[in-house]
Design an enzyme around this catalytic site. Structure first.
Site, mmCIF file in Angstrom:
data_model
loop_
_atom_site.group_PDB
_atom_site.id
_atom_site.type_symbol
_atom_site.label_atom_id
_atom_site.label_comp_id
_atom_site.label_asym_id
_atom_site.label_seq_id
_atom_site.Cartn_x
_atom_site.Cartn_y
_atom_site.Cartn_z
ATOM 1 N N LYS A 116 -6.426 5.158 19.842
ATOM 2 C CA LYS A 116 -6.466 6.273 20.788
ATOM 3 C C LYS A 116 -7.576 6.085 21.815
ATOM 4 C CE LYS A 116 -4.377 10.108 18.220
ATOM 5 N NZ LYS A 116 -3.830 9.416 17.073
ATOM 6 N N ARG A 292 8.129 4.177 20.264
ATOM 7 C CA ARG A 292 9.356 4.172 19.477
ATOM 8 C C ARG A 292 10.255 5.289 19.985
ATOM 9 N NH1 ARG A 292 8.406 8.775 16.595
ATOM 10 N NH2 ARG A 292 6.278 9.174 15.909
#
Length: 673
Positions: A116, A292
């Site tokens: 992150k 995804r």
């Protein structure tokens, strides 16, 4: 295009990919664990290969076994679905190294988004808006405290390598910071093996809005507009919709452009989702890119009319994107909710077991059901307890919400407990209806969605007395109909002994109906027949029911002169009653069956709340423990449950050891009496 692909996943996403591939003339290979030998995705695929034991780490997380199955079966490509290995860069590399195509982004793009902190720095450099904060490598508590003071409070502490809502804490003042930091680092270390954190300004009452992006290997990158996922519990999405009721056309355009910029910054290919946190004033900030296909992708498919799995397959096969940005159109409104085997009234405790009955709405133009199970299947303790995704579509948002409520009312789950009643209250809640819900609303007001709360509209419409009376009346009407049917085939159809009205010499007819509701037992004494009854319960004033009729699963009658209508689903001993707003689940008990006696354990036993595996034992026989002290930790449904002492005492027996699989209600620890 490929001629054969392998799906490296299970459940509804595996079934979804198999169906799309079949429509395109592509053969499919499923993989399965020992627990999934009879699963629907195994039955649906053209062929299926075993890959190991029931635990994910012994099967669906074994990249080597999956690749071996792909090569042995002659598959040309691997679709990872979502979850498990879908965002694992090493697996993507291994697939490519084996001469297969990974149907998803390149491993380098995944790695760039794997941290992150690194992702945030990359996005800031590319000109994508990010929340002000600190992402540096210096993780000393002293420096982090200074940075927190500089950023200001309230402040979010996030695990740099986290996901799924784990490793997130809010510090509301300087005094709160260090304890929150230590807690966040401890959870991150346990969940992800790394305790690096990042700090960022906490956005109050935020919206969670994500943009679906797609890119091909020819340099084309587009977005397919947004999905709003602001209805969340503990950072887990529970309702997703498109388009967002919050965005203006101008804000939608700016967020779409930012999402495309983010995807291009990491050389993205295939399907992905750029997630943003949006402040009440419309300011939006990059959160992460999910590399995804998302669980909630069907809402985008419903409003665009596109098949995103087909796009994935075509892009992975080297084809260009089927459409340009200007060709993407939205029509109407779509909403998705997820039906889970869980008990919202018990803290959303996951459930498992055989689906004794499963009734889901029939698919239609405006209703879609994505499920990996059917009636008779088992919800396993080893995986996510999702039963199905319910997606609805209509011309506008109010119509979509109305269609969602109707579809939910048609759902019946018997076996493990489900969250259907919770979803029904969610779909009617004023914050959802008005489109004002923020990401923290459910956690702040959970009592409005579970238990006996008022549902958030200030009206405590109980209806319980009428609902259980309706259940009793439905049982009486069914008994009378069965008696008439039996009499009609007898030698003496007109015999008074064939009338099921409970008549006795010297007094009016009286029948006894016993209903179970969880641990409660309701005994109804009914006078009358033929749709006219006086129903008395031990804890309430009698109800006069008149003109009761039942047809097509609907009971209509006057209850104390007030006309009411209930949906009734009665099969076997189960009786579901629905008044159009909420549901009650009853069980018919034999009229004179003795009541079950309560356990006389006296608080000296600790039992498993559900099937699972013991992962940690913290006590031994003879240990003195205090009330609330953690005794064992069990793993079930991809989560850990801490089992605690019910009172002060001394451990008498420890009946399970680490690694044991235990059944629900199995006694694990006993305390001396």
């Amino acid at each position: 295009m490929f001629s054969k692909i392998l799906i490296a996943n299970r459940g509804e996403i595996a079934c979804r990919v198999i169906r799309t591939a079949r429509r395109l003339g592509i053969a499919t290979v499923a993989v399965y664990s020992e627990a999934d030998a009879d699963a629907q995705h195994v039955r649906l695929a053209d062929e299926a290969w075993p890959i190991g034991g029931p635990r994910p780490q012994d099967s669906y997380l074994r990249g080597d076994a999956i690749i071996e199955a792909a090569l042995a079966s002659g598959a040309q490509a691997v679709h990872p679905g979502y979850g498990f290995l879908s965002e694992n860069a090493d697996f993507a590399d291994a697939v490519e190294a084996a001469g297969l195509v990974f149907i998803g982004p390149k491993a380098d793009s995944m790695r760039r988004m794997g941290s992150k902190a690194g992702a945030k720095e990359l996005m800031a450099a590319a000109g994508v808006p990010v929340v002000p904060g600190y992402t540096g490598e210096d993780q000393s508590p002293e420096l982090l405290q200074r940075e927190a003071d500089r950023i200001g409070y309230p402040l979010m502490i996030k695990a740099a390598h986290g996901g799924g809502g784990k490793g997130m804490r809010i510090a509301r003042s300087a005094d709160d910071f260090l304890p929150a930091l230590e807690s966040c680092q401890r959870e991150a270390r346990n969940a992800f093996g790394r305790d690096r954190v990042l700090l960022e300004r906490y956005i109050g009452s935020p919206r969670h809005i994500e943009i679906q992006v797609f890119a091909d290997s020819h340099g084309n990158t587009i977005h397919l507009d947004e999905r709003e996922c602001s209805a969340q519990r503990r950072y887990q999405k529970v309702l997703e919709e498109a388009p967002s009721p919050f965005l203006t056309p101008e804000l939608r355009g700016r967020m779409g452009e930012a999402a495309v910029l983010a995807a291009r910054a990491i050389g993205y290919q295939n399907a992905g989702t750029v997630e943003f946190i949006v402040a009440p004033d419309g300011g939006f900030f990059f959160m992460e890119i999910n590399t995804r296909l998302q669980v909630e992708h069907p809402v985008t498919e419903m409003v665009t009319g596109l098949d995103l799995v087909e796009w994935q397959l075509r892009v992975a096969a080297g084809e260009p994107l089927p459409l340009d940005q200007g060709d993407i159109l939205q029509r109407g409104h779509a909403i998705e909710v997820r039906l889970y085997a869980e008990d919202p009234d018990a803290g959303f405790l996951p459930g498992s077991g055989r689906l004794q009955r499963l009734r889901l709405p029939a698919a239609s133009e405006g209703v879609r059901v994505d499920s990996g199970v059917v009636e008779g299947d088992t919800v396993s303790i080893f995986y996510d307890p999702m039963i199905a995704k319910l997606i609805v579509h209509a011309g506008n948002r109010p119509a979509a919400l109305a269609r969602l409520r109707t579809a939910l009312a048609e759902c019946v789950v018997e076996g493990p407990k489900s969250n259907i009643a919770f979803l029904e209250r969610l779909a009617r809640h004023p914050a959802v209806v008005a489109g004002t819900i923020d990401t923290g609303y459910l956690d702040r007001h959970l009592d409005e969605f579970v238990g006996d709360g008022d549902g958030g509209d200030g009206v405590h419409a109980d209806g319980h007395a009428e609902a259980r009376a309706a259940a009793a009346v439905a049982m009486l009407l069914r008994a009378e109909a069965e008696a008439r049917a039996a009499a009609a085939t007898s030698a003496d159809p007109g015999s008074p002994w064939a009338i099921a009205d409970g008549w006795r010499l010297g007094h009016a007819g009286l029948r006894r109906v016993v209903l179970g509701e969880g641990a409660a037992r309701h005994i109804a004494v009914a006078h009358g027949a033929g749709g006219d009854y006086r129903i008395g319960f031990e804890d309430a004033a009698p109800l006069d029911v008149a003109g009761a009729t039942m047809a097509g699963g609907v009971l209509q009658a006057r209850f104390n002169s007030r006309g009411l209508r209930f949906g009734i689903d009665a099969e076997g001993s189960a009786v579901l009653v629905h008044d159009g707003r909420r549901r009650w689940n009853f069980e018919r008990i034999a009229a004179y069956e003795p009541a079950a006696t309560a356990s006389t354990g006296g608080g000296h036993r600790v039992a498993a709340p559900m099937p699972g595996r013991i992962v940690v034992t913290r006590v031994r026989p003879g240990d003195r423990v205090g009330e609330g002290q953690e005794l064992l930790v069990m793993e079930a449904m991809k989560m850990e449950l801490a089992l605690k002492a019910p009172r002060d005492g001394v451990v008498a027996e420890l009946l399970a050891k680490e690694g044991d699989f235990v059944d629900a209600d199995a006694v694990l620890v006993t305390l001396e009496e």
